[in-house]
Design a protein around this motif. Structure first.
Motif, PDB file in Angstrom:
ATOM      1  N   GLN A 396       0.806  -1.227   0.000  1.00  0.00           N
ATOM      2  CA  GLN A 396       0.000   0.000   0.000  1.00  0.00           C
ATOM      3  C   GLN A 396       0.834   1.271   0.000  1.00  0.00           C
ATOM      4  OE1 GLN A 396      -2.663  -0.252   3.328  1.00  0.00           O
ATOM      5  NE2 GLN A 396      -3.766  -1.983   2.452  1.00  0.00           N
ATOM      6  N   ARG A 397       2.029   1.194   0.519  1.00  0.00           N
ATOM      7  CA  ARG A 397       2.819   2.414   0.601  1.00  0.00           C
ATOM      8  C   ARG A 397       3.995   2.435  -0.374  1.00  0.00           C
ATOM      9  NH1 ARG A 397       4.865   6.192  -0.099  1.00  0.00           N
ATOM     10  NH2 ARG A 397       5.713   7.859   1.199  1.00  0.00           N
ATOM     11  N   LEU A 398       4.612   1.256  -0.612  1.00  0.00           N
ATOM     12  CA  LEU A 398       5.868   1.259  -1.376  1.00  0.00           C
ATOM     13  C   LEU A 398       5.755   0.738  -2.801  1.00  0.00           C
ATOM     14  CD1 LEU A 398       6.854   0.538   1.886  1.00  0.00           C
ATOM     15  CD2 LEU A 398       8.926   1.242   0.729  1.00  0.00           C
ATOM     16  N   LYS A 399       4.567   0.211  -3.156  1.00  0.00           N
ATOM     17  CA  LYS A 399       4.455  -0.357  -4.495  1.00  0.00           C
ATOM     18  C   LYS A 399       3.480   0.422  -5.355  1.00  0.00           C
ATOM     19  CE  LYS A 399       4.959  -5.219  -3.482  1.00  0.00           C
ATOM     20  NZ  LYS A 399       4.873  -6.542  -4.080  1.00  0.00           N
ATOM     21  N   ARG A 400       3.335   1.702  -5.114  1.00  0.00           N
ATOM     22  CA  ARG A 400       2.407   2.479  -5.931  1.00  0.00           C
ATOM     23  C   ARG A 400       3.044   2.804  -7.269  1.00  0.00           C
ATOM     24  NH1 ARG A 400      -1.366   6.322  -2.473  1.00  0.00           N
ATOM     25  NH2 ARG A 400      -1.548   5.076  -0.584  1.00  0.00           N
ATOM     26  N   SER A 401       2.206   3.006  -8.282  1.00  0.00           N
ATOM     27  CA  SER A 401       2.766   3.213  -9.620  1.00  0.00           C
ATOM     28  C   SER A 401       3.564   4.512  -9.656  1.00  0.00           C
ATOM     29  CB  SER A 401       1.654   3.250 -10.664  1.00  0.00           C
ATOM     30  OG  SER A 401       0.890   4.411 -10.491  1.00  0.00           O
ATOM     31  N   GLY A 402       4.657   4.461 -10.393  1.00  0.00           N
ATOM     32  CA  GLY A 402       5.487   5.661 -10.539  1.00  0.00           C
ATOM     33  C   GLY A 402       6.470   5.860  -9.402  1.00  0.00           C
ATOM     34  N   MET A 403       6.462   4.936  -8.425  1.00  0.00           N
ATOM     35  CA  MET A 403       7.398   5.076  -7.299  1.00  0.00           C
ATOM     36  C   MET A 403       8.673   4.302  -7.561  1.00  0.00           C
ATOM     37  SD  MET A 403       5.336   4.678  -3.794  1.00  0.00           S
ATOM     38  CE  MET A 403       4.282   6.008  -3.250  1.00  0.00           C
ATOM     39  N   PHE A 404       9.794   4.911  -7.284  1.00  0.00           N
ATOM     40  CA  PHE A 404      11.064   4.199  -7.368  1.00  0.00           C
ATOM     41  C   PHE A 404      11.868   4.546  -6.130  1.00  0.00           C
ATOM     42  CE2 PHE A 404       9.523   4.738 -11.666  1.00  0.00           C
ATOM     43  CZ  PHE A 404       9.575   3.435 -12.121  1.00  0.00           C
ATOM     44  N   TRP A 405      12.258   3.547  -5.398  1.00  0.00           N
ATOM     45  CA  TRP A 405      12.880   3.771  -4.094  1.00  0.00           C
ATOM     46  C   TRP A 405      14.389   3.554  -4.145  1.00  0.00           C
ATOM     47  CZ3 TRP A 405       9.996   5.419   0.025  1.00  0.00           C
ATOM     48  CH2 TRP A 405       8.611   5.357  -0.132  1.00  0.00           C
ATOM     49  N   THR A 406      15.074   4.225  -3.232  1.00  0.00           N
ATOM     50  CA  THR A 406      16.433   3.798  -2.933  1.00  0.00           C
ATOM     51  C   THR A 406      16.286   2.767  -1.805  1.00  0.00           C
ATOM     52  OG1 THR A 406      16.704   5.480  -1.221  1.00  0.00           O
ATOM     53  CG2 THR A 406      17.409   6.081  -3.451  1.00  0.00           C
ATOM     54  N   VAL A 407      17.265   1.905  -1.670  1.00  0.00           N
ATOM     55  CA  VAL A 407      17.190   0.881  -0.620  1.00  0.00           C
ATOM     56  C   VAL A 407      17.110   1.557   0.747  1.00  0.00           C
ATOM     57  CG1 VAL A 407      18.521  -0.932   0.542  1.00  0.00           C
ATOM     58  CG2 VAL A 407      18.293  -0.943  -1.945  1.00  0.00           C
ATOM     59  N   ARG A 408      17.924   2.586   0.905  1.00  0.00           N
ATOM     60  CA  ARG A 408      17.976   3.295   2.172  1.00  0.00           C
ATOM     61  C   ARG A 408      16.635   3.972   2.490  1.00  0.00           C
ATOM     62  NH1 ARG A 408      22.238   6.705   4.691  1.00  0.00           N
ATOM     63  NH2 ARG A 408      21.147   8.597   5.365  1.00  0.00           N
ATOM     64  N   GLY A 409      16.085   4.670   1.485  1.00  0.00           N
ATOM     65  CA  GLY A 409      14.802   5.355   1.684  1.00  0.00           C
ATOM     66  C   GLY A 409      13.700   4.361   1.994  1.00  0.00           C
ATOM     67  N   ALA A 410      13.668   3.261   1.250  1.00  0.00           N
ATOM     68  CA  ALA A 410      12.631   2.252   1.471  1.00  0.00           C
ATOM     69  C   ALA A 410      12.769   1.651   2.867  1.00  0.00           C
ATOM     70  CB  ALA A 410      12.726   1.155   0.408  1.00  0.00           C
TER      71      ALA A 410
END
Ligand SMILES: [Zn+2]
Length: 435
Positions: A396-410
């Motif tokens: 619900q929070r980290l797999k939204r479309s258009g999202m790209f995370w850094t490992v640290r941020g995630a």
């Protein structure tokens, strides 16, 4: 205010929303003005003009300096003494430390709001919520930075605790005995920025990976079962932990979580997962003696894979095949199932290889598939809790479309979300200045 009421007299209508918002804004301004008065320091008394400097010398009071901070009432100017050490040239503002605004232009109250908003929703949405709900204008970047830095602090404390756990320095948590304690583990991919997948291959051969796997685990308890004998999870007993990290690191993390939830005093201990090898390695290493269960629905999925391979484009044939083989699985007769699979006469070498792979899967996990024995003990045989956790904690929070995370941020946001969902944020916030 008067203007608003004059308007009303003219039109005979009161726009309540406009009035209430205007009043809130006015009260905020009045509050900010009062708060600002409280935050004006006088110059220190003559005998109080030296402060210990970390370098060992004495920092001397120089002057009062002002600074703006954003509080829940709006922006206020604070005025406080500045001390300077002539030995090392470092200045200090003890009042900032006292207010907990040393490293931020945001008051603790505002930071807490931003962290919660940023952990629940995309940062720009969090900004909009704060504007509407708290009447504060902030930037999207401020939500992001605040949520991530609080998450980072949480993650850092967790790592320190895990390191202590590794040194077997764990305090025994006193509490009621736990009838049945479950540990469930799973992995789920989240989209990451390019630099986080350099040199890693994805699921499709030869294609670069676009995701990194979050390993996530949950711990919950069970005391009862229903009239049909089905297990009932203790309400509110589930806690989560997770991160993008190696299986080795994650093993220590989930071990600590289970320990804190009463693993040593659980009468019955259960580990549930799908077929992933890392899960069972962790179970063997950290949870010896626990009952190991492969999620029944994953196991059935493996049978369906084979049904589709054996009877392509033939749903009736697939169903028929399943009807013959599923009872063996459900009844935990894995040796019989493997025997039947072995008896299949494969038409191609690829099919032969697929069948062999499945036989390997079932045989390797046979002891984890004795479902009737698990059912007799009223245990869960599915990993539904952690799968739901993957959705609520991560999806619900980290797999939204258009999202790209850094490992640290995630990892920072995951730490924040787990802490919040586990009902531990209040404690953390209370204690954050202690350490
Ligand atoms: Zn100094």
């Amino acid at each position: 205010m008067q203007l608003l009421f004059q308007d009303r007299r003219k039109s005979g209508q009161l726009d309540l929303e406009a009035v209430e918002m205007a009043f809130r804004s006015a009260l905020h301004q009045a509050g900010a003005a009062a708060l600002e008065k409280l935050l004006q320091c006088a110059p220190p008394a003559p005998e109080d003009r030296g402060r210990a400097c970390p370098c060992g010398q004495i920092a001397r009071y120089r002057e009062l300096r002002s600074r703006r901070i954003l509080t829940v009432l709006g922006e206020v100017k604070i005025m406080r003494p500045w001390y300077l050490c002539s030995g090392c040239g470092k200045g200090q503002f003890p009042f900032d430390t006292e207010l907990d605004v040393e490293n931020s232009d945001l008051s603790p109250g505002v930071r807490r709001m931003l962290a919660m908003a940023g952990s629940e929703a995309p940062f720009n949405q969090g900004r909009q919520q704060i504007e509407l709900l708290a009447g504060l204008s902030i930037t999207t970047k401020a939500v992001e930075r605040t949520a991530e830095s609080i998450g980072e602090d949480l993650a850092r404390r967790e790592r320190a605790e895990v390191d202590r756990a590794v040194q077997l320095d764990l305090p025994i948590v006193i509490g009621q005995p736990v009838p049945i304690l479950y540990v469930e583990m799973d992995g789920t991919g989240i989209p990451v920025v390019k630099k986080e997948t350099l040199g890693r291959t994805g699921k499709t051969d030869g294609q670069p990976a676009h995701t990194r796997e979050v390993k996530i685990g949950c711990v919950f308890t069970q005391t009862a079962w229903d009239k049909e004998g089905h297990p009932i999870r203790d309400p509110g007993s589930t806690t989560y932990t997770g991160a993008i990290e190696t299986a080795d690191e994650f093993g220590k993390r989930i071990y600590l979580e289970a320990w804190n939830r009463g693993w040593p005093r659980a009468a019955k201990k259960v580990v549930i997962g799908d077929g992933a090898e890392w899960i069972w390695n962790i179970a063997d290493t950290h949870f010896p003696g626990a009952i190991q269960i492969v999620d029944l629905y994953h196991a059935r999925q493996h049978l369906w894979d084979l049904a589709r391979r054996l009877h392509p484009y033939d749903p009736a044939g697939q169903q028929q095949w399943i009807d013959v083989h599923k009872p063996n699985l459900d009844e935990g007769k894995i040796e019989e199932l493997a025997g039947l699979l072995r008896a299949i006469d494969p038409t191609t070498p690829e099919l032969a290889k697929d069948i062999q792979t499945k036989i390997g899967y079932f045989e390797r996990n046979a002891e984890r598939m004795r479902y009737p024995a698990f059912r007799r003990q009223h245990l869960f045989v599915g990993s539904g809790v952690i799968e739901a956790g993957c959705r609520t904690v991560i999806g619900q929070r980290l797999k939204r479309s258009g999202m790209f995370w850094t490992v640290r941020g995630a990892n920072n946001i995951i730490a924040l979300r787990c802490c919040h969902l586990n009902g531990r944020f209040e404690d953390y916030w209370e204690n954050r200045r202690a350490a």
